[in-house]
Design an enzyme around this catalytic site. Structure first.
Site, PDB file in Angstrom:
ATOM      1  N   LYS A  44      26.845  54.373  -5.090  1.00  0.00           N
ATOM      2  CA  LYS A  44      27.400  53.120  -4.547  1.00  0.00           C
ATOM      3  C   LYS A  44      26.520  51.918  -4.890  1.00  0.00           C
ATOM      4  O   LYS A  44      26.863  50.781  -4.612  1.00  0.00           O
ATOM      5  CB  LYS A  44      27.526  53.229  -3.018  1.00  0.00           C
ATOM      6  CG  LYS A  44      28.625  54.146  -2.543  1.00  0.00           C
ATOM      7  CD  LYS A  44      28.500  54.492  -1.069  1.00  0.00           C
ATOM      8  CE  LYS A  44      28.740  53.370  -0.139  1.00  0.00           C
ATOM      9  NZ  LYS A  44      28.738  53.811   1.279  1.00  0.00           N
ATOM     10  N   LYS A  46      23.644  51.346  -3.460  1.00  0.00           N
ATOM     11  CA  LYS A  46      23.003  50.907  -2.212  1.00  0.00           C
ATOM     12  C   LYS A  46      21.630  51.565  -2.098  1.00  0.00           C
ATOM     13  O   LYS A  46      21.488  52.775  -2.213  1.00  0.00           O
ATOM     14  CB  LYS A  46      23.856  51.295  -1.006  1.00  0.00           C
ATOM     15  CG  LYS A  46      25.073  50.404  -0.822  1.00  0.00           C
ATOM     16  CD  LYS A  46      25.594  50.493   0.627  1.00  0.00           C
ATOM     17  CE  LYS A  46      26.311  49.229   1.041  1.00  0.00           C
ATOM     18  NZ  LYS A  46      26.721  49.230   2.437  1.00  0.00           N
TER      19      LYS A  46
HETATM   20  N1  C2G Z   1      31.117  46.601   9.145  1.00  0.00           N
HETATM   21  C1  C2G Z   1      31.677  45.714  10.052  1.00  0.00           C
HETATM   22  N2  C2G Z   1      31.054  44.558  10.338  1.00  0.00           N
HETATM   23  C2  C2G Z   1      29.876  44.252   9.745  1.00  0.00           C
HETATM   24  C3  C2G Z   1      29.276  45.160   8.847  1.00  0.00           C
HETATM   25  C4  C2G Z   1      29.920  46.339   8.553  1.00  0.00           C
HETATM   26  O1  C2G Z   1      32.760  45.982  10.608  1.00  0.00           O
HETATM   27  N3  C2G Z   1      29.278  43.072  10.051  1.00  0.00           N
HETATM   28  C5  C2G Z   1      31.832  47.845   8.842  1.00  0.00           C
HETATM   29  C6  C2G Z   1      32.235  47.959   7.382  1.00  0.00           C
HETATM   30  O2  C2G Z   1      33.432  47.237   7.136  1.00  0.00           O
HETATM   31  C7  C2G Z   1      32.433  49.468   7.235  1.00  0.00           C
HETATM   32  C8  C2G Z   1      31.401  50.046   8.219  1.00  0.00           C
HETATM   33  O3  C2G Z   1      30.990  48.947   9.072  1.00  0.00           O
HETATM   34  O4  C2G Z   1      33.748  49.836   7.653  1.00  0.00           O
HETATM   35  C9  C2G Z   1      30.191  50.597   7.515  1.00  0.00           C
HETATM   36  O5  C2G Z   1      29.669  49.573   6.673  1.00  0.00           O
HETATM   37  P1  C2G Z   1      28.610  50.008   5.531  1.00  0.00           P
HETATM   38  O6  C2G Z   1      27.572  50.862   6.133  1.00  0.00           O
HETATM   39  O7  C2G Z   1      28.239  48.766   4.794  1.00  0.00           O
HETATM   40  O8  C2G Z   1      29.503  50.963   4.613  1.00  0.00           O
HETATM   41  P2  C2G Z   1      30.123  50.625   3.176  1.00  0.00           P
HETATM   42  O9  C2G Z   1      29.036  50.314   2.226  1.00  0.00           O
HETATM   43  O10 C2G Z   1      31.203  49.654   3.402  1.00  0.00           O
HETATM   44  O11 C2G Z   1      30.669  52.074   2.739  1.00  0.00           O
HETATM   45  O12 C2G Z   1      33.881  55.243   1.302  1.00  0.00           O
HETATM   46  C10 C2G Z   1      33.657  54.066   2.051  1.00  0.00           C
HETATM   47  C11 C2G Z   1      32.206  53.613   1.953  1.00  0.00           C
HETATM   48  O13 C2G Z   1      31.334  54.672   2.290  1.00  0.00           O
HETATM   49  C12 C2G Z   1      31.992  52.426   2.863  1.00  0.00           C
END
Ligand code: C2G
Length: 129
Positions: A44, A46
């Site tokens: 990803k 990350k």
């Molecule tokens: N999120 C949120 N508000 C934020 C930050 C994050 O609602 N201020 C939500 C994101 O939209 C996501 C979840 O928290 O639904 C997890 O975010 P991340 O850890 O950044 O995950 P991501 O990189 O989006 O990975 O297959 C899908 C991926 O694994 C998603």
């Protein structure tokens, strides 16, 4: 029992993560969270501060979360939904539209992201990037 699933990295756990997990759990009776493994985060692009096992420990400690599984591929969602008998798939609306193909297998819900917070913002504010 109405089962909900959501996916994410959940690094540097913050209230934006807690908000979506709380709202996801409110859509059913049982919330499964698929946490990206260290290897999948490399795919990803990350760079995580906490390891998979540390992020799993943190997310498992959240009262809205019932079960945690590893996410190690973009392609596991259909199989997860079928084998875990999922009724609702939830993601933040930064992903809006990206997972509509899952509507063939379960309800797909995109929830509003919590504004002004992110793992990236935390690192920036701390002068770590
Ligand atoms: N999120 C949120 N508000 C934020 C930050 C994050 O609602 N201020 C939500 C994101 O939209 C996501 C979840 O928290 O639904 C997890 O975010 P991340 O850890 O950044 O995950 P991501 O990189 O989006 O990975 O297959 C899908 C991926 O694994 C998603």
């Amino acid at each position: 029992m109405k089962k909900v699933i959501t996916y994410g990295t959940f690094d540097l756990l913050h209230y934006g993560h807690i908000n979506i997990l709380q709202k996801a759990r409110e859509l059913g009776d049982y919330l499964i969270v698929a946490i990206s493994t260290n290897d999948f985060n490399m795919i990803k692009g990350k760079n995580c501060y906490f390891s998979y096992s540390e992020r799993k420990k943190l997310v498992e400690s959240i009262k809205y979360v019932d079960y945690v599984i590893p996410e190690d591929s973009w392609d596991q969602k259909i199989n997860d939904i079928i084998t875990l008998n999922i009724d609702v798939f939830v993601m933040g609306d930064d992903w809006k539209g990206k997972f509509d193909y899952l509507e063939e297998f379960c309800k797909v819900v995109y929830l509003p992201r919590t504004p002004d917070i992110s793992t990236t913002k935390i690192k920036e504010d701390l002068g770590l990037t």
